[in-house]
Structures are given as C-alpha cells and as structure tokens.
Design an enzyme around this catalytic site. Structure first.
Site, PDB file in Angstrom:
ATOM      1  N   HIS A 117       0.836  -1.212   0.000  1.00 61.94           N
ATOM      2  CA  HIS A 117       0.000   0.000   0.000  1.00 61.94           C
ATOM      3  C   HIS A 117       0.869   1.261   0.000  1.00 61.94           C
ATOM      4  CE1 HIS A 117      -3.354   2.620   0.991  1.00 61.94           C
ATOM      5  NE2 HIS A 117      -4.180   1.600   1.143  1.00 61.94           N
TER       6      HIS A 117
ATOM      7  N   GLU B 114      -0.494   1.082  -5.584  1.00 58.43           N
ATOM      8  CA  GLU B 114      -0.382  -0.101  -4.733  1.00 58.43           C
ATOM      9  C   GLU B 114      -0.424  -1.387  -5.554  1.00 58.43           C
ATOM     10  OE1 GLU B 114      -3.835   0.317  -2.176  1.00 58.43           O
ATOM     11  OE2 GLU B 114      -3.656   2.484  -2.221  1.00 58.43           O
TER      12      GLU B 114
HETATM   13  O1  TA6 Z   1      -6.080   0.892  -1.111  1.00 61.67           O
HETATM   14  C1  TA6 Z   1      -7.112   1.815  -1.037  1.00 61.67           C
HETATM   15  C2  TA6 Z   1      -7.905   1.597   0.219  1.00 61.67           C
HETATM   16  O2  TA6 Z   1      -8.391   0.303   0.303  1.00 61.67           O
HETATM   17  C3  TA6 Z   1      -9.020   2.641   0.210  1.00 61.67           C
HETATM   18  O3  TA6 Z   1     -10.283   2.095  -0.021  1.00 61.67           O
HETATM   19  C4  TA6 Z   1      -8.844   3.387   1.494  1.00 61.67           C
HETATM   20  O4  TA6 Z   1      -9.831   3.351   2.384  1.00 61.67           O
HETATM   21  C5  TA6 Z   1      -7.453   3.004   1.928  1.00 61.67           C
HETATM   22  O5  TA6 Z   1      -7.110   1.804   1.366  1.00 61.67           O
HETATM   23  C6  TA6 Z   1      -6.991   3.190   3.339  1.00 61.67           C
HETATM   24  O6  TA6 Z   1      -7.417   2.198   4.196  1.00 61.67           O
HETATM   25  P1  TA6 Z   1      -7.095   2.292   5.728  1.00 61.67           P
HETATM   26  O7  TA6 Z   1      -7.625   1.031   6.344  1.00 61.67           O
HETATM   27  O8  TA6 Z   1      -5.595   2.379   5.842  1.00 61.67           O
HETATM   28  O9  TA6 Z   1      -7.743   3.533   6.247  1.00 61.67           O
END
Ligand code: TA6
Length: 327
Positions: free
Chosen positions: A185, A295
């Site tokens: 991520h 990501e």
């Molecule tokens: O990768 C994108 C995502 O899945 C979004 O939908 C967004 O909410 C983000 O990750 C962040 O997630 P988190 O659990 O770190 O707040």
C-alpha cells in the site's frame, strides 16, 4: 552501508547517502530518502508509530485480505487490510551487495578516468537488503483466532541507489489449503497532485470503489490525472502480471516508475478533501495534495495456497523514468 536498529525500527544508509527505515510494527517502510536526503514516501504527521494502529503512510503491507471480505468465510472476521500491517515482525538480518564494476571495458575506462570516478561508480552499484519475518506463531492471540491458519512470511526490503524493492514470500505451513490476497500500500510523495499524471494504465479495466456499489470501467485516456477522490483497483492488460510499468509524472517529468513482479493489480488511491478530513491520523489535512497511493497487489482474485505452497510477489519503485540511472 551504515546500519542502525533498535527495539522498534531498522535503518540502513548506503555510502552514497540513500536510506530506508522500516518499522518492526507491520514491517512498514516509513522512510525512503534519496542521496540528497529528499523523502520519497508520504507519511502523515499524525501517523501512529507506536503500534497502536496501522501506519498512515509509508508502505503498509496488506495480507491476507485487501479491504474487508464479508462474503469470504476464511477472512471475514479480519480487520480491514488484514493483520500483517498491525503485527510485530521479526528482523531477520541484512545483506549487502557490492557488485563492483570492473574497469576493463573501453566504455568504463572513458567514464572513470580518475580513482574518484572509479569509487563513485563502484558505490553506485551498492545495495542493502533487510529481511523481516512473521509466522502464525508470532501473531496476536486475537489475529490467530480470527485467521487460524499456519503460515510463514518473509518480507524483504532492498534499497538500491535509484530504487526500492519490496518482496513478499508467503508459505502455507498448514495441513489445510487457504486463500489470501496481498498488496503493498505504497504512499508516494508528490509535490502537487494537480501536476501529477499516471501512465501505464491505458486500456486497463478497473473497479471504481468511490461509487456505491462499486462499478467497473475501462480507462480510455492514455494518462490518469487526479482531481477528486480516487479509489480504483486496476487490472492492467498484458500477457504477464509484471509487463506494464506504471509511471508517475509530475509536470510531465517521470518521478517514479513502479514495476511489478507477480502482482496483477494496481490500486490507485487519493482520499481527496472530505475523506482526508474523516481520517484522524491524516495530517496535515491538505496532505492529500502531496500523496498518491500506487499499490501493486494480487487482490482481484484469491491466491489459493495448498499445504506447502508459496506465493511470491514484489514491487520495485524506480526513481525517474525507470532507467538504471536516475535521470
Ligand atoms: O487501497 C485503497 C484503500 O483500500 C481505500 O479504499 C482506502 O480506504 C485506503 O485503502 C486506506 O485504508 P485504511 O484502512 O488504511 O484507512
């Protein structure tokens, strides 16, 4: 290679000045700096680095589920993005490599006419790899209850002068088969999101998670620009999952080139104004202008691991246009 480690993190610095820092909590890369000390990753000023919640920024590692999967029996009890990013990993060790070029070819002799030139060229090929491990026995009781499968994971973070590679190998140590998703991520730091464009996603199909319910579409424009909340799971076309580099440009100049190995999806995320406001650990609130998540992952389907099977996937983020030397 200079190296420092304490109870909570590991930092390695190349002789040429580049550095990487990894938090044991989540094996989260929290800093990657170039030779001039410029930070390449975005890290929220309000990110928790004390293990109380996943890190907002850097490179959190997503495993064994991307998002939540209420309909998937094995992972439905897990928190968003699984437990890898909120587990304490063990530092397994470091290895450096110095593939010193030998000054035998005329081309090399022409560029390295002095001893200093030869030293610089040699140092330019130095790299360091940091290895981290997590297995089912190292999980919290809570995580083990929610996902009771035996596994072993090795996560390697390799710093080169002009690139960073993160590589995950997950092995099924159970007598049962299980299924997982994997994603890196990465929060890239950008100067100004309004000047950013992303190439390499042309003709790629994607799931748009900003609509309710999520919708599917195919990107028609050659580049993607970001001017509102963006949350897309791309499946770039190509014969193999690693065939399409994604380039992040700023004012049309390549800043990052993201290469994938065995990771067929790419999520592009920017929370924009309202979603950034809604995240307590997202600071400053206008920080969405300075970040872009690109990501690489294997999240479109489930990776089925039979007993003894392993899944391996990696990303390499190259500074600039993806040549071996930074341009
Ligand atoms: O990768 C994108 C995502 O899945 C979004 O939908 C967004 O909410 C983000 O990750 C962040 O997630 P988190 O659990 O770190 O707040």
């Amino acid at each position: 290679v200079a190296f420092s480690a304490d109870n909570s993190s590991v930092t390695a610095t190349l002789p040429t000045g580049e550095s990487v820092s990894v938090l044991l909590y989540g094996a989260t890369v929290i800093s990657w700096k170039d030779k001039d000390g410029h930070e390449k990753l975005w890290l929220s000023e309000a990110a928790k680095l004390d293990g109380s919640k996943p890190v907002r920024g850097g490179i959190p590692l997503v495993f064994p589920v991307f998002g939540t999967a209420p309909d998937h029996a094995q992972t439905k009890s897990l928190p968003q993005h699984g437990f890898a990013r909120s587990s304490r990993w063990e530092f397994l060790g470091k290895s450096t490599s110095e593939s010193t070029p030998t000054p035998t070819t005329p081309a090399f002799a022409a560029t390295a006419t002095s001893a200093a030139g030869a030293v610089a060229a040699a140092a330019a090929d130095m790299s360091v790899k940091l290895d981290f491990g997590l297995s089912s026995s190292g999980l919290s009781e809570d995580a083990r209850q929610k996902w009771p499968y035996a596994f072993n994971a090795i996560y390697s973070v390799t710093l080169n002068t002009d690139s960073l590679t993160t590589n995950l190998v997950v092995t099924n140590d159970d007598e049962r088969s299980w299924e997982c998703q994997v994603l890196m991520h990465t929060y890239l730091r950008v100067e100004d999101i309004s000047s950013v464009s992303i190439s390499g996603l042309s003709s790629a199909s994607y799931v748009d998670k900003t609509t309710s319910p999520p919708s599917t579409a195919t990107q028609t424009s050659p580049v993607l620009t970001i001017s509102s909340e963006t949350d897309r799971v791309y499946t770039p076309a190509g014969d193999s999952p690693d065939s399409v580099p994604i380039t992040v440009l700023s004012n049309d100049k390549p800043k990052f080139t993201v290469l994938r190995d065995n990771l067929s999806n790419v999520v592009v995320w920017n929370p924009w104004i309202e979603k950034a406001k809604g995240m307590a650990d997202f600071e400053p609130k206008d920080g969405y202008k300075n970040m872009l998540c690109v990501e690489p992952g294997a999240v479109g389907t489930w990776q089925v691991l039979e007993p003894g099977d392993a899944f391996e996937g990696a990303q390499t983020i190259v500074l600039g246009g993806g040549k071996t030397q930074q341009d």
